[in-house]
Design an enzyme around this catalytic site. Sequence first.
Site, PDB file in Angstrom:
ATOM      1  N   GLU A 100       0.844  -1.136   0.155  1.00 17.36           N
ATOM      2  CA  GLU A 100      -0.036  -0.017  -0.014  1.00 17.36           C
ATOM      3  C   GLU A 100       0.864   1.308  -0.049  1.00 17.36           C
ATOM      4  OE1 GLU A 100      -3.353  -0.236   2.323  1.00 17.36           O
ATOM      5  OE2 GLU A 100      -4.088   1.739   1.629  1.00 17.36           O
ATOM      6  N   ASP A 137      13.812   9.037  -9.545  1.00 17.46           N
ATOM      7  CA  ASP A 137      13.394   8.212  -8.300  1.00 17.46           C
ATOM      8  C   ASP A 137      14.231   7.192  -8.325  1.00 17.46           C
ATOM      9  OD1 ASP A 137      10.954   7.385  -5.841  1.00 17.46           O
ATOM     10  OD2 ASP A 137      12.946   7.968  -5.800  1.00 17.46           O
TER      11      ASP A 137
END
Lengths: 298, 302, 47
Positions: A10, A124
């Site tokens: 999540e 990233d």
Amino acid sequence: NYTKEKKVGEGTYAVVYLGKQLSSGDSIAVKEIKTSEFKDGLDMSAIREVKYLQELNHPNVINLIDIFMAYDNLNLVLEFLPTDLEVVIKDKNILFTPADIKSWMLMTLRGVYHVHRNFILHRDLKPNNLLISPDGLIKVADFGLARAVPGPREMLTSNVVTRWYRAPELLFGAKHYTYAVDVWSIGVIFAELMLRIPYLPGQDDMNQMEVTFRALGTPTDKQWPEVSSFPGYNKLQIYPSPSRDELRKRFIAATESALTLMENMLMMNPQTRWNTIQCLESEYFKELPAPSDPADIN
Amino acid sequence: YRHSSQFRMWSFTEKNLREKRKKTNERAIGTINEKLRKFIEDNKSSLTEEELQTLRVKASPLSMEEELQLINFYSKKVQVIAQHLNLPTEVIATSITFFRRFFLDNSVMEFDPKNLVHTTIFLACKSENYFISVDSFAKKAKSNREAILKYEFKLVESLKFSLLNHHPYKPLHGFFLDIQTILYGKVDLKYMGQIYDRCKKKITDALLTDIVYLFTPPQITLAIISMEDEQLISRYLELKFGKDISNNTDDQENGVNKEVKEVNKEEEGGVPEKVDDKHEPQNDIELNKLLTIISQCVDLLE
Amino acid sequence: DLHQRFEVDETKYNDPLVQELEKRKDYIASGFRTDFIYERVLTEAFM
């Protein structure tokens, strides 16, 4: 066409499920983008993932199999990639060789070269965004911070890239940076693979500069023109650049060309830092040991 | 470009573009007629003859051509509002592109185009990293967040989730540079600058047409530059892709190579190996074919 | 891409918009390079 079987993760804007593609029986990951959370409609990270993954098609970039709407949620169907490089680095039970490292670096650089060749910055790159397929292939993933290479007059935010992998120009607040920020991240990952511990683990943004420059020397205008024009430059602690010998001591397992590759990926001046082509064509990938066959890496 | 979603999902021939619109229009007509029939059915007792007559005459669905007129009208509105919001050229271009693509698969009789104008601009801003919060966007556009967000999902879905656009602006910049190389010293740079600005405006107008589905961005750019200065473009392309000129150099080069080969043969006394020509710049553009495409594009633009 | 159909030749370009940026301190310090800009727009032109 797909099943969602088990929740495996999540994030801030998405829930990830494990599932199956009914037609092929293949395992898949379904990234369900939460829509209600984001007060400005579709989340920017979701838009970026969708926008860039739709255009990229390469064995070392995660494959977006399908996208669909269901119950007002956006679902990205991605290939299932059971683990990532962070898990491998951290798990001391896993022994890997210089040939394995070379293989991972080769695949990572090929994937990022494909991203850059499509004029996209990833922004990233870090070990847990380098996923590993069941047959050992490295796949660049998580394009939630990606963006197209800017036009000449566009300003970019410097608040990108996870701190430990953030290039010095970003730490200084640069607004016109380039692909070089991704190459820096890969350089730090390379160091981490050889050390098996984080190479530049800053506690906060200020400390990140401190840690970076203590390890690699404080940049001067001499090797990085106009670096002194960045705000906050004058308050920096000045550290000397490490000699080759010091680097050898720090990276005892590294060959000369491995050190050369790492040094050029961690070049302070982004204008002269190597790009992915220079990295891929470097001596390191030509000398022995040859990179392991990904399927053989345990 | 062939790997791009723009080519894979959004390039058509005029024929299948027309078929696509016809299908969308017929589906909407079908839905409307069904609703009308049901409405008359349910209200048959209360409807007067005059009302029935009015329904028959007035409640007639739009034809495909009428739909396209409305879409063109509202595409212009998207451009004007986006310009009014001072958005960068590429964001305006993406707004128009999103809007027009939406109405390829959706009929204006299903979604009132007025309700998509702000949503397409808002999504274009997000997609092109020109992020404006929905509240400040609503204020600037004199709209409200519910109206703006209502169809965002539907829009992204209708776009088949392809958000990355290749607009002809970058090719304009690219050709602007390459013309300076190929025609070095033969073009007046100030004049080139004027052409550049005029072409930039023409590109935005071109995005309001179907040209973007029928030609690639570089072809559109070359067509627009040649509308400004046909001679400049034909000279440039002749020098760049003309076979005959390069044949001369080939002959000339082959001539040179021939001598070299001759020398090789004598020295080695063996059969001269074929000097592979992979190092020569690959010229795989058929100049005449390109010129034909450009003139087709010019005709359509005009 | 074996044959890109163009070469970047900055000595031949008169491109004031881009060229004035490469003199700006904040651009130089950020790692800005004009050849990246040229490579990008030329690729888009010849794709």
